[in-house]
Design a protein around this motif. Structure first.
Motif, PDB file in Angstrom:
ATOM      1  N   ARG A  42       0.819  -1.221   0.000  1.00 36.11           N
ATOM      2  CA  ARG A  42       0.000   0.000   0.000  1.00 36.11           C
ATOM      3  C   ARG A  42       0.848   1.264   0.000  1.00 36.11           C
ATOM      4  N   ASP A 107      -5.524  -7.380 -10.613  1.00 36.33           N
ATOM      5  CA  ASP A 107      -5.805  -6.422 -11.684  1.00 36.33           C
ATOM      6  C   ASP A 107      -6.385  -5.126 -11.085  1.00 36.33           C
ATOM      7  N   PRO A 108      -5.745  -3.973 -11.343  1.00 34.86           N
ATOM      8  CA  PRO A 108      -6.270  -2.701 -10.805  1.00 34.86           C
ATOM      9  C   PRO A 108      -7.694  -2.406 -11.260  1.00 34.86           C
ATOM     10  N   MET A 109      -8.074  -2.876 -12.447  1.00 32.81           N
ATOM     11  CA  MET A 109      -9.429  -2.631 -12.938  1.00 32.81           C
ATOM     12  C   MET A 109     -10.474  -3.325 -12.061  1.00 32.81           C
ATOM     13  N   ARG A 111     -10.124  -3.799  -8.826  1.00 32.98           N
ATOM     14  CA  ARG A 111     -10.229  -2.949  -7.639  1.00 32.98           C
ATOM     15  C   ARG A 111     -11.096  -1.720  -7.924  1.00 32.98           C
ATOM     16  N   ASP A 112     -10.887  -1.102  -9.073  1.00 30.18           N
ATOM     17  CA  ASP A 112     -11.665   0.083  -9.434  1.00 30.18           C
ATOM     18  C   ASP A 112     -13.151  -0.256  -9.523  1.00 30.18           C
ATOM     19  N   ALA A 113     -13.448  -1.430 -10.060  1.00 28.49           N
ATOM     20  CA  ALA A 113     -14.846  -1.848 -10.172  1.00 28.49           C
ATOM     21  C   ALA A 113     -15.463  -2.038  -8.787  1.00 28.49           C
ATOM     22  N   VAL A 115     -14.552  -0.524  -6.020  1.00 32.84           N
ATOM     23  CA  VAL A 115     -14.750   0.807  -5.439  1.00 32.84           C
ATOM     24  C   VAL A 115     -15.979   1.470  -6.053  1.00 32.84           C
ATOM     25  N   ALA A 116     -16.176   1.277  -7.358  1.00 32.39           N
ATOM     26  CA  ALA A 116     -17.298   1.905  -8.057  1.00 32.39           C
ATOM     27  C   ALA A 116     -18.650   1.414  -7.547  1.00 32.39           C
ATOM     28  N   TYR A 119     -17.657  -0.692  -2.443  1.00 33.34           N
ATOM     29  CA  TYR A 119     -16.916  -1.486  -1.464  1.00 33.34           C
ATOM     30  C   TYR A 119     -16.036  -0.572  -0.614  1.00 33.34           C
ATOM     31  N   ARG A 124     -13.188  -4.527   0.536  1.00 32.84           N
ATOM     32  CA  ARG A 124     -12.522  -4.801  -0.738  1.00 32.84           C
ATOM     33  C   ARG A 124     -11.324  -5.718  -0.530  1.00 32.84           C
ATOM     34  N   ASP A 129      -9.223  -8.270  -2.986  1.00 31.94           N
ATOM     35  CA  ASP A 129      -7.760  -8.313  -3.034  1.00 31.94           C
ATOM     36  C   ASP A 129      -7.193  -9.635  -2.527  1.00 31.94           C
TER      37      ASP A 129
END
Length: 227
Positions: A42, A107-109, A111-113, A115-116, A119, A124, A129
């Protein structure tokens, strides 16, 4: 072979002690490594420091560590606690990098999903993760388990009884069969734990299993047909 048959109870008893000491250290090392690995992943400014410092722990000679820890912590050098703490330190030295690399592999995508859709950070981590990083973390855990089971034999040098007893006693009494039995028993313990971890990984992380060739061919035909 005659010596082994005459001492099966001794070998099994030592095997049980060895596995208990090793498994406790493996679990403790895993638990300690998760937050350290997360911090290293992090906070990029701390990553090099955390991984380097924990990695250097593995360079400490095992016998020296077993003699230093009782002085620092105040428990007897001959106690199982001494060996378990030392093995936990070595486990952390391996596992922190595995946890960091595992979190890096997500995959960062994805994680972004997460958050969207709302979560929170803790949710998350445990829902996205950690599960997706699982295969890489499991690989590190399997290496840690084998290393820990092997290192545990050094405990006999400070009076902690486990399979290491077969080495020292066999060498002192010049009984080759006893030494060989110790080697085989340690290898068997490592193999058993590794197989259990591999099985647990398949059960808990079915998404990490490779797809059968037939399933891949059917999926490819379906895609072509849809196109």
């Amino acid at each position: 072979m005659t010596w082994v048959l005459a001492n099966v109870d001794l070998i099994l008893g030592l095997l049980g002690d060895h596995l208990r000491q090793s498994v406790v250290a493996i679990v403790a090392g895993f638990v300690v490594s998760l937050p350290l690995g997360w911090v290293a992943w992090r906070y990029r400014l701390l990553r090099g420091w955390v991984i380097t410092i924990t990695g250097l722990l593995y360079t400490i000679p095992s016998l020296a560590l077993l003699m230093i820890l009782p002085v620092i912590a105040g428990y007897p050098a001959t106690s199982e606690t001494n060996l378990i703490v030392a093995l936990t330190i070595y486990a952390v030295a391996i596992m922190v990098r595995a946890v960091t690399d595992g979190l890096d592999s997500v995959d960062p995508m994805v994680r972004d999903a997460a958050v969207a859709v709302g979560y929170s950070a803790p949710r998350r981590f445990f829902a996205i993760d950690f599960p997706l990083a699982g295969p890489v973390i499991l690989a590190g855990l399997r290496v840690t388990a084998v290393s820990t089971i092997s290192l545990a034999t050094v405990g006999i040098l400070v009076g902690v009884t486990n399979l290491g007893y077969l080495f020292t006693n066999g060498l002192q009494r010049r009984i080759l069969a006893e030494v060989v039995a110790g080697v085989v028993a340690v290898a068997a313990a490592a193999l058993i734990v590794d197989l259990v971890l591999a099985w647990a990984g398949r059960m808990l992380m079915p998404w990490s299993r490779p797809s059968p060739p037939r399933a891949e061919r059917r999926r490819a035909r379906a895609v072509r047909a849809a196109a």
